[in-house]
Design a protein around this motif. Structure first.
Motif, mmCIF file in Angstrom:
data_model
loop_
_atom_site.group_PDB
_atom_site.id
_atom_site.type_symbol
_atom_site.label_atom_id
_atom_site.label_comp_id
_atom_site.label_asym_id
_atom_site.label_seq_id
_atom_site.Cartn_x
_atom_site.Cartn_y
_atom_site.Cartn_z
ATOM 1 N N GLY A 147 0.807 -1.211 0.000
ATOM 2 C CA GLY A 147 0.000 0.000 0.000
ATOM 3 C C GLY A 147 0.839 1.259 0.000
ATOM 4 N N LEU A 148 1.975 1.223 0.673
ATOM 5 C CA LEU A 148 2.864 2.396 0.664
ATOM 6 C C LEU A 148 3.357 2.678 -0.749
ATOM 7 C CD1 LEU A 148 4.975 1.703 3.889
ATOM 8 C CD2 LEU A 148 3.203 3.455 3.582
ATOM 9 N N GLY A 149 3.775 1.630 -1.451
ATOM 10 C CA GLY A 149 4.215 1.811 -2.829
ATOM 11 C C GLY A 149 3.095 2.292 -3.728
ATOM 12 N N GLU A 150 1.916 1.730 -3.535
ATOM 13 C CA GLU A 150 0.773 2.154 -4.346
ATOM 14 C C GLU A 150 0.412 3.607 -4.062
ATOM 15 O OE1 GLU A 150 -3.487 0.630 -5.957
ATOM 16 O OE2 GLU A 150 -1.873 -0.672 -5.371
ATOM 17 N N ALA A 151 0.545 4.030 -2.811
ATOM 18 C CA ALA A 151 0.250 5.421 -2.458
ATOM 19 C C ALA A 151 1.201 6.371 -3.177
ATOM 20 C CB ALA A 151 0.357 5.610 -0.950
ATOM 21 N N VAL A 152 2.485 6.043 -3.187
ATOM 22 C CA VAL A 152 3.475 6.902 -3.851
ATOM 23 C C VAL A 152 3.197 6.973 -5.349
ATOM 24 C CG1 VAL A 152 5.916 7.138 -4.439
ATOM 25 C CG2 VAL A 152 5.249 6.491 -2.113
ATOM 26 N N ILE A 153 2.977 5.818 -5.970
ATOM 27 C CA ILE A 153 2.729 5.787 -7.417
ATOM 28 C C ILE A 153 1.445 6.527 -7.769
ATOM 29 C CG2 ILE A 153 2.194 4.255 -9.351
ATOM 30 C CD1 ILE A 153 4.067 2.202 -8.051
ATOM 31 N N THR A 154 0.395 6.298 -6.986
ATOM 32 C CA THR A 154 -0.880 6.972 -7.250
ATOM 33 C C THR A 154 -0.744 8.480 -7.128
ATOM 34 O OG1 THR A 154 -2.156 5.065 -6.474
ATOM 35 C CG2 THR A 154 -3.282 7.186 -6.509
ATOM 36 N N GLY A 155 -0.105 8.934 -6.047
ATOM 37 C CA GLY A 155 0.076 10.373 -5.858
ATOM 38 C C GLY A 155 0.879 11.009 -6.976
ATOM 39 N N LEU A 156 1.941 10.331 -7.427
ATOM 40 C CA LEU A 156 2.782 10.874 -8.499
ATOM 41 C C LEU A 156 2.026 10.946 -9.826
ATOM 42 C CD1 LEU A 156 6.209 9.136 -7.753
ATOM 43 C CD2 LEU A 156 5.603 11.544 -7.394
ATOM 44 N N ILE A 157 1.284 9.889 -10.142
ATOM 45 C CA ILE A 157 0.544 9.886 -11.411
ATOM 46 C C ILE A 157 -0.547 10.948 -11.405
ATOM 47 C CG2 ILE A 157 -1.013 8.537 -12.868
ATOM 48 C CD1 ILE A 157 0.578 6.053 -12.111
#
Length: 229
Positions: free
Chosen positions: A188-198
């Motif tokens: 979830g931490l990785g998904e949060a970073v990727i989602t926020g960046l996109i």
């Protein structure tokens, strides 16, 4: 989190299939209100392609399960929750039938977990935070990232509940819980970073294509009397 055939018993698989079919039927009706501008058609295709690529990267997390990015919150914020669910459902159907990624009999389970749960939880957290945050453009990116983070372990927790109800393989429940919820909190931490960046990148270039940007509240312009005061 693609559930294989035989991991859950038949009644549980049928029940999740009914849930998935009902959710897709509702999404088909509601997506009409989200997809009112033909200019957004390419965004739907891009979101589906992005999620397809992200979900194809699987890695084992123990107890016979695997983990990967899900994309529910990202899809909901970019194209709307109903359209986002349809995007993820199409991706999961293609993966199951053409790439054997996730079981055919478990397709309803996978749509329920990866599609319905992540979209509902991710979008719910996003909307709640948009009511609490200042409502600026950065708030959209932050709220989407937090929604993505919460949605991943939430889907893992629902899977553990389904396994407790109808698990069909001899794996201890505590081992499944530790593997799924624990590792998916990290995912979830990785998904949060990727989602926020996109979301930030799309907002910087084409904010009109981001469904969640409609909840952005413009800064209030101060009157001349307020400025003098």
């Amino acid at each position: 989190m693609h559930v294989p055939d035989g991991f859950l018993n038949l009644p549980t698989s049928i029940a999740t299939g009914v849930v998935a079919a009902g959710a897709i039927a509702v999404a088909l009706r509601r997506s009409r209100s989200e997809f009112v501008d033909d200019r957004k058609a390419p965004m739907v295709g891009i979101v589906a392609t992005l999620i397809f690529a992200a979900q194809m990267i699987n890695f084992p997390v123990g107890a016979g399960t695997s983990g990967h990015l899900m994309g529910g919150a990202l899809a909901a914020v970019l194209v709307g929750p109903a359209t986002g669910l349809l995007c993820i459902s199409v991706v999961l159907i293609v993966q199951a039938f053409l790439f054997a990624d996730g079981g055919i009999t478990a397709l309803g389970t996978n749509i329920t977990l990866i599609g319905v749960v992540t979209v509902l939880v991710g979008w719910g957290v996003f909307r709640a935070l948009m009511l609490l945050l200042p409502g600026r453009r950065w708030s959209v990116a932050v709220a989407s990232a937090v929604g993505a983070f919460v949605s991943v372990p939430a889907a893992a927790a629902v899977f553990v509940l389904l396994f407790a109800i109808g698990g069909a393989v001899p794996v201890p429940l505590d081992a499944v819980m530790a593997a799924m919820v624990g590792w998916h909190a990290v995912i979830g931490l990785g998904e949060a970073v990727i989602t926020g960046l996109i979301v930030s990148a799309v907002l910087a270039t084409r904010p009109d294509l981001v469904y969640g940007a409609r909840f952005e509240r413009p800064a209030r312009v101060r009157s001349a009397a307020e400025v003098r005061a």
